[in-house]
Design a protein around this motif. Sequence first.
Motif, short mmCIF file in Angstrom:
data_model
loop_
_atom_site.label_atom_id
_atom_site.label_comp_id
_atom_site.label_asym_id
_atom_site.label_seq_id
_atom_site.Cartn_x
_atom_site.Cartn_y
_atom_site.Cartn_z
N ARG A 73 -0.12 -28.12 -24.19
CA ARG A 73 -0.88 -27.04 -24.82
C ARG A 73 -0.50 -26.86 -26.29
O ARG A 73 -1.36 -26.63 -27.14
N LYS A 74 0.79 -26.94 -26.58
CA LYS A 74 1.23 -26.78 -27.97
C LYS A 74 0.70 -27.90 -28.85
O LYS A 74 0.32 -27.67 -30.00
N GLU A 75 0.68 -29.12 -28.32
CA GLU A 75 0.14 -30.25 -29.09
C GLU A 75 -1.35 -30.07 -29.35
O GLU A 75 -1.84 -30.38 -30.44
N GLN A 76 -2.07 -29.55 -28.37
CA GLN A 76 -3.48 -29.25 -28.58
C GLN A 76 -3.66 -28.23 -29.70
O GLN A 76 -4.54 -28.38 -30.56
N ALA A 77 -2.83 -27.20 -29.68
CA ALA A 77 -2.93 -26.14 -30.69
C ALA A 77 -2.64 -26.67 -32.09
O ALA A 77 -3.27 -26.24 -33.06
N GLU A 78 -1.69 -27.59 -32.22
CA GLU A 78 -1.34 -28.12 -33.53
C GLU A 78 -2.49 -28.95 -34.12
O GLU A 78 -2.55 -29.13 -35.34
N ARG A 79 -3.39 -29.43 -33.28
CA ARG A 79 -4.53 -30.21 -33.75
C ARG A 79 -5.79 -29.36 -33.89
O ARG A 79 -6.89 -29.90 -34.01
N SER A 80 -5.63 -28.04 -33.86
CA SER A 80 -6.79 -27.15 -33.83
C SER A 80 -6.86 -26.25 -35.05
O SER A 80 -5.85 -25.98 -35.70
N VAL A 81 -8.07 -25.79 -35.33
CA VAL A 81 -8.31 -24.79 -36.38
C VAL A 81 -9.18 -23.69 -35.80
O VAL A 81 -9.87 -23.88 -34.79
N PHE A 212 -2.62 -20.25 -27.24
CA PHE A 212 -1.68 -21.21 -27.82
C PHE A 212 -1.97 -21.44 -29.30
O PHE A 212 -1.04 -21.64 -30.09
N LEU A 213 -3.24 -21.39 -29.69
CA LEU A 213 -3.58 -21.56 -31.10
C LEU A 213 -3.05 -20.39 -31.93
O LEU A 213 -2.52 -20.59 -33.03
N VAL A 214 -3.17 -19.16 -31.43
CA VAL A 214 -2.64 -18.00 -32.16
C VAL A 214 -1.12 -18.14 -32.33
O VAL A 214 -0.58 -17.86 -33.41
#
Length: 574
Positions: A73-81, A212-214
């Motif tokens: 989940r954290k890796e997904q968030a790091e690739r997100s805007v 996770f993005l927040v």
Amino acid sequence: MRIAFAGMASSIAVHRLHMRKGGNLVKCLQKVENYLHRRVGTTAVPAHTDVPKKEESNEKDHHLSFYTLQTQRKEQAERSVLISCPPKTNEKKIFKFLSLHGDVQKYFTYESYGMYAVVEFKSKDSVSSLLDGAFIPNNNHESMVPYKSRLLSLRAQTEVTNQQSNIRTHPQTTIPINELIEKVSKEESIDQQIVFLTETYQLTEENTRLRFLVCSLVKDIAAAYFPECSIEPFGSSVNGFGKLGCDLDMFLDLDGISGRNLKMPKSGLAMEYQMKRATSERSVTQKILSVIGECVDEFGPGCVGVQKILNARCPLVRFAHQPSGFQCDLTANNRVAIKSSELLHLYGQLDPRVRYLVFTVRCWARVHGVTSSIPGAWITNFSLTVMVLFFLQRRSPPIIPTLDHLRELAGPADKSVIEGNDCTFVSDFDRIRLSSNTETLEKLLCEFLEFYATFQFNKKSINIRKGREQNKPEASALHIQNPFETTLNVSKNVNGTQLERFVALCQESAWLLQQRDTVSPKGGKTPTPWGLGTLLLPSQVAAVKSRKKRNREPASERMKSLLESLKNKTQPRT
């Protein structure tokens, strides 16, 4: 096309998103799982012919460890805007533009003070490319503090906007209780009612990704002081029991740069930037959170209403993240809470009935004011969840194992001691033998209510380490042993009045479920509430006064007497 970074937080008020074995049971659970796979998770995102297919729900996810899922989940968030979009936005055109910067793994839209899009790229390089092409607005004010983030805003005059918007947003709110009662009353069995309630209230795949993005966006702020830190969600956001609209609890993890696990390097060099002394570890936590809280307040786009509550038992920074609608609590040095989240996640994955019963009991408790979002003398969601787990451990045969048994199954890699507390338990699901218990959800709900309607709260303590009642070590109204900090009572705040309300509601609800006319109605646009629906109606025992102590009889006799008493006091339904 130009994309502008979102400005500083406005003063608008915060809008919170409300946002195995054995015949019939196996068939029921398989039907339940298929139902949830169809209606929950990534399937909530509408498919588009010109958009890559959304990721399918990984049916093997429940075999992954808690930390493996967290890492993914954290890796997904790091690739997100996170992008704020104008009302009239053409979805096809914005997706086409974003694809110029790299492959889009997933995206979805939602509403909170406007429309927002969460976009996950396949590579972090795509995020860098998008940010490099973004333009920083000129405010013509030297006093403004510039800050770059992955929170972007789409300008309305670009070619991706037109006269008519075709974007479909995803609801982030739970339905009103009256609507829930009406919908569950259309189901054909209480088991199906419980499944429907869970499916309606639980966090969606999209809402989880947004959480996770927040955390990742807040980590970007904290990294200015602690470049190698991480910020991770815990509690309801990740333990499997989170409801749409629940708070976002975050944990600032500095262990990666604390030096606690590092050996003396051969060079003999040691950094001094982290060597400032404080009077205690609590003082260090307060100083760190004070600095981070100030940064969030001054520089965090979309972060409003920042409060630094540093003198609480667990110091925290509370704020609202306006673009997501989440109420956020940021803590540090709270690793026991992370282990508690992992434990609840493990229990929830062992048997689907655990999650269904927890969601149902939590909803029932909140409707009747047994729990509250406001701190006070009420039973907390965590305490209520532990009570459900304890009840399931007391079944014959038990549905879930005790914490001590999970500790016995642990391997060397599972060993965990936090601040002198043994937090060790197995993380490999394959080591845990599943229960042969085949009780239905209806039976479990009814038995849960009867169990606590007759529980000896005045003498006994609830302990999921042992899975059995123990004598109360203190005089508090309700004693639930903290699973890891065993000298603590997680329900110490609960007073006698609130406990009496809980017991009375258990008694009333147990009686309602056992009425002969509690059957599924046939026909009608607005069905008569029945089964679970009746438990969510206003209670007739909301104002319970203290009662005289009575001699305890065997549970079955007490329940029989109780039902007769309530039957005489309550007007039968026609």
